[in-house]
Design a protein around this motif. Structure first.
Motif, short mmCIF file in Angstrom:
data_model
loop_
_atom_site.label_atom_id
_atom_site.label_comp_id
_atom_site.label_asym_id
_atom_site.label_seq_id
_atom_site.Cartn_x
_atom_site.Cartn_y
_atom_site.Cartn_z
N PRO A 12 0.93 -1.15 -0.27
CA PRO A 12 0.06 0.00 -0.47
C PRO A 12 0.75 1.17 -0.39
O PRO A 12 2.24 1.62 0.60
N ALA A 13 0.29 2.81 -1.05
CA ALA A 13 1.41 3.49 -1.13
C ALA A 13 0.30 4.14 -1.60
O ALA A 13 -0.46 4.32 -1.78
N THR A 59 5.81 9.36 -9.57
CA THR A 59 6.62 8.18 -9.29
C THR A 59 5.54 6.96 -8.16
O THR A 59 5.74 6.65 -8.47
N VAL A 60 4.78 8.08 -7.48
CA VAL A 60 3.43 7.33 -6.48
C VAL A 60 2.68 6.40 -7.02
O VAL A 60 2.67 4.81 -6.87
N ASP A 61 2.84 6.57 -9.21
CA ASP A 61 1.93 5.85 -9.31
C ASP A 61 2.80 4.58 -10.51
O ASP A 61 2.00 3.46 -11.29
N SER A 67 -1.52 1.98 -5.88
CA SER A 67 -1.60 3.90 -4.85
C SER A 67 -1.89 4.74 -4.71
O SER A 67 -3.55 4.69 -5.81
N GLU A 68 -2.81 5.48 -4.08
CA GLU A 68 -3.45 6.46 -3.54
C GLU A 68 -2.29 7.57 -4.16
O GLU A 68 -1.45 8.54 -3.70
N PHE A 69 -3.13 8.98 -4.42
CA PHE A 69 -2.23 10.79 -4.69
C PHE A 69 -3.31 11.12 -4.33
O PHE A 69 -4.22 11.29 -4.47
N HIS A 70 -3.06 12.77 -3.33
CA HIS A 70 -3.29 13.60 -3.14
C HIS A 70 -2.63 15.13 -3.37
O HIS A 70 -1.73 15.26 -2.41
#
Length: 263
Positions: A201-202, A221-223, A228-231
């Protein structure tokens, strides 16, 4: 605060929260110390054990001769986690702390159950850029870098507050050789391939006004990590936990709760 005497380094660290709770390890940015997280900790949920530490050459941790390798910084926190008898921590890294987290997760998947990448990248800047900054710091101290760094780090609105001056002071008061040592570690780091291989999980967090690690870099990067999630935190710069602690804490709290609920 405590000091862990590890192999070749003495690291300053602090623990808060539930001593029997799920461990969450925080790794802060270049030129800051563990006080970076002060404003968000009271806003995080119960049932977690929060561990903060100063990187080598920062805060109250031991200063060693520059330059440092990223593998050395990863090994430092790996040893700290083992020193505390922990495993499967949730690792929260901001800027260079995010690089350290990516390196640790790739090296020791058994130690990292989830990863929060705040205002960071799989690669940050170029070797030439870091060489120029390191040369400037060696010639004129961190004061020579302070104004440009603060411009990249903080929004226009925050730079007009009284609180801003404490962060500028924190930056210039870090040991110069600790800053250049960690800067050298950043310059040689590229985690695109290893981060893309992570399966955990990221969460990615970015600030819309970040001039050091812009939102597109954080998202890219998080993709790399499936699922993953991004906010995006609007109006905040490179240190959204400082500028917008309530929103940062809300996003992080939701992630911590989700990760532990899925056990």
């Amino acid at each position: 605060m405590h000091v862990a005497a590890l192999d070749g380094i003495k690291l300053n660290y602090r623990e808060d929260g539930d001593p029997d709770g799920v461990p969450v390890v925080f790794s802060n940015s270049l030129g800051t110390d563990l006080r970076l997280w002060d404003d968000i900790l009271p806003l995080l949920p119960a049932g977690f054990r929060f561990i903060r530490y100063d990187k080598r050459g920062h805060g109250l941790s031991q200063l060693t001769k520059s330059p440092y390798g990223m593998g050395t910084l990863v090994r430092d926190v790996e040893m700290l986690i083992e020193h505390l008898g922990l495993s499967r921590v949730i690792f929260v890294g901001l800027s260079i702390g995010g690089l350290i987290g990516q390196g640790l997760a790739a090296k020791r998947g058994d130690l990292v159950r989830a990863l929060v990448l705040s205002n960071t990248g799989a690669k940050i800047g170029t070797r030439e850029m870091w060489d120029e900054r390191i040369a400037a710091a060696e010639a004129g101290g961190l004061e020579a870098l302070a104004d440009a760094t603060m411009q990249r780090w903080f929004s226009d609105a925050f730079r007009g507050t009284d609180a801003f001056h404490a962060w500028r002071n924190m930056f210039v008061r870090q040991p110069m050789e600790g800053w250049t040592g960690c800067g050298a570690a950043i310059s040689g780091s590229d985690f695109y391939t290893t981060t893309a291989a992570l399966e955990l999980p990221a969460l990615g967090i970015a600030g819309s006004e970040d001039g050091s690690t812009p939102p597109d870099l954080v998202r890219e990067t998080v993709d790399l990590i499936a699922g993953s999630e991004f906010h995006l935190i609007r109006g905040a710069g490179h240190l959204p936990c400082v500028e917008e602690p309530a929103e940062f804490a809300r996003i992080l709290s939701d992630f911590l709760t989700t990760v532990t609920a899925n056990d």
